[in-house]
Design an enzyme around this catalytic site. Structure first.
Site, short mmCIF file in Angstrom:
data_model
loop_
_atom_site.label_atom_id
_atom_site.label_comp_id
_atom_site.label_asym_id
_atom_site.label_seq_id
_atom_site.Cartn_x
_atom_site.Cartn_y
_atom_site.Cartn_z
N ASP A 12 0.84 -1.21 0.00
CA ASP A 12 0.00 0.00 0.00
C ASP A 12 0.87 1.25 0.00
O ASP A 12 1.75 1.41 0.86
CB ASP A 12 -0.89 0.03 1.25
CG ASP A 12 -2.00 -1.02 1.23
OD1 ASP A 12 -2.16 -1.72 0.20
OD2 ASP A 12 -2.70 -1.14 2.25
N LYS A 39 -6.63 -6.91 1.22
CA LYS A 39 -7.72 -7.38 2.08
C LYS A 39 -7.42 -8.76 2.64
O LYS A 39 -7.68 -9.04 3.81
CB LYS A 39 -9.04 -7.41 1.30
CG LYS A 39 -9.54 -6.02 0.99
CD LYS A 39 -10.90 -6.01 0.37
CE LYS A 39 -11.14 -4.67 -0.31
NZ LYS A 39 -10.87 -3.50 0.53
N LEU A 212 -22.04 -1.31 8.63
CA LEU A 212 -22.58 -0.01 8.18
C LEU A 212 -21.70 1.15 8.64
O LEU A 212 -22.19 2.26 8.86
CB LEU A 212 -24.00 0.17 8.72
CG LEU A 212 -25.00 -0.96 8.40
CD1 LEU A 212 -26.28 -0.78 9.21
CD2 LEU A 212 -25.31 -1.00 6.92
N ASP A 243 -11.38 -5.14 7.36
CA ASP A 243 -10.62 -6.41 7.39
C ASP A 243 -10.37 -6.84 8.83
O ASP A 243 -10.41 -8.03 9.15
CB ASP A 243 -9.29 -6.25 6.66
CG ASP A 243 -9.49 -5.83 5.21
OD1 ASP A 243 -10.51 -6.21 4.62
OD2 ASP A 243 -8.63 -5.09 4.69
O1 RIB Z 1 -9.21 -3.18 2.86
C1 RIB Z 1 -8.05 -2.39 2.79
C2 RIB Z 1 -7.12 -2.92 1.75
O2 RIB Z 1 -7.74 -2.78 0.48
C3 RIB Z 1 -5.82 -2.17 1.62
O3 RIB Z 1 -4.81 -2.66 2.46
C4 RIB Z 1 -5.50 -2.25 0.13
O4 RIB Z 1 -4.37 -3.00 -0.16
C5 RIB Z 1 -6.75 -2.85 -0.51
O5 RIB Z 1 -6.60 -4.18 -0.78
#
Ligand code: RIB
Length: 295
Positions: A12, A39, A212, A243
């Site tokens: 990222d 994710k 939500l 996540d």
């Molecule tokens: O849900 C967040 C993630 O979405 C980030 O870390 C990015 O890499 C994307 O996959």
């Protein structure tokens, strides 16, 4: 029971901005940071930090070796992470001073899975094991079918929603973990009541967890519908909060917690995650989640 997460691993690139850039506009970022994300990876790390053993399967390039190290350091089993010639997936993330984000994904190695590799990974798992999937890798339609043939318990986070989700036989999914945007895309409904009712009609056997954001989260199965409000915290960066929720929710289910206990546990973990910048690195450890709990 084992947990297998076949999912994305990303690098990222996160840019701090006052606001999300508009079409045709150029904004200079105050800061750029490089974090571990994806994710799939985030969810595996959340499960491991909640104290549950998890196997992560996915593909990266040689530029992504630090993601394997992070898995190993966090207690995620990295045996099924393969390094190939395609570069690691990456994300360009804009984060505002209010903690909101906007993400562009480049799939890279994440979308280079093949059926022979999937078959090989699945030979290590069996009936009753959990198969967790998101939509940042290719062949999730095949993974759902093959996982189900083995009697695995399929958890799907249909994010990001696109035409690949439409190719999947969603009637094979045991638990959907989705936000209101994905809920709307799957059902065509725009309010939680309608999304949940439509999900029940479409997939009566499935459990549904509908997040939500600041408006809390619903759980629904054949017998009940449960609601848990969100925690109010000062958000620094919401990347990976969903996540974190997913990973902690699955850990709670494995531990046999009730629906409301699982929602509360996961909500508390996600609240801690948004108070820290970054994705995988912002996922809290179980000890901190338990210290912070409200009930
Ligand atoms: O849900 C967040 C993630 O979405 C980030 O870390 C990015 O890499 C994307 O996959």
């Amino acid at each position: 029971m084992k947990v297998l997460n076949v999912g994305s691993l990303n690098i990222d690139h996160t840019y701090q901005l006052e606001r999300i850039v508009a079409p045709g506009e150029t904004i200079t970022s105050k800061q750029m940071s490089v974090y571990a994300g994806g994710k799939g990876l985030n969810q595996s790390i959340a499960i491991a930090r909640a104290g549950i053993e998890v196997y992560h399967a996915g593909k990266i390039g040689i530029d992504g070796q630090f993601l394997i190290e992070l898995c190993n350091d966090s207690g995620v089993n990295s045996t099924f992470i393969e390094t190939g010639v395609i570069p690691t997936g990456n994300a360009i993330i804009q984060v505002t001073s209010q903690g909101q984000n906007s993400i562009i994904l480049y799939p890279g190695a994440n979308r280079s899975l093949d059926k022979a590799w999937i078959d090989k990974v699945l030979t290590e798992f069996s009936k009753g094991d959990i198969l967790l999937l998101q939509n940042e890798v290719n062949l999730i339609d095949y993974l759902i079918i093959e996982g189900k043939k083995k009697g695995m318990n399929i958890f799907l986070n249909p994010s990001p929603y696109d035409e690949y989700i439409d190719k999947c036989d969603l009637s094979l999914v045991n638990t959907f973990l989705m936000n209101e945007v994905e809920g709307a895309q799957i059902t065509g409904c725009y309010d939680p009541e309608c999304i949940l009712t439509r999900m029940k009609n479409l997939y009566p056997q499935a459990k549904v967890v509908l997040t939500l954001g600041q408006d809390g989260v619903y759980f629904q199965d054949k017998e009940q519908r449960v609601y848990q409000p969100a925690r109010t915290v000062k958000a620094v960066d919401t990347t990976g909060a969903g996540d974190t929720f997913t990973g902690y929710y699955i850990a709670a289910v494995i531990e046999g917690k009730s629906a409301i206990e699982a929602l509360t546990f996961a909500t508390n973990a996600a609240a801690l995650a948004v108070m820290k910048a970054g994705a995988a690195n912002a996922i809290p450890k179980r000890h901190d989640v338990e210290k912070s709990r409200m009930i």
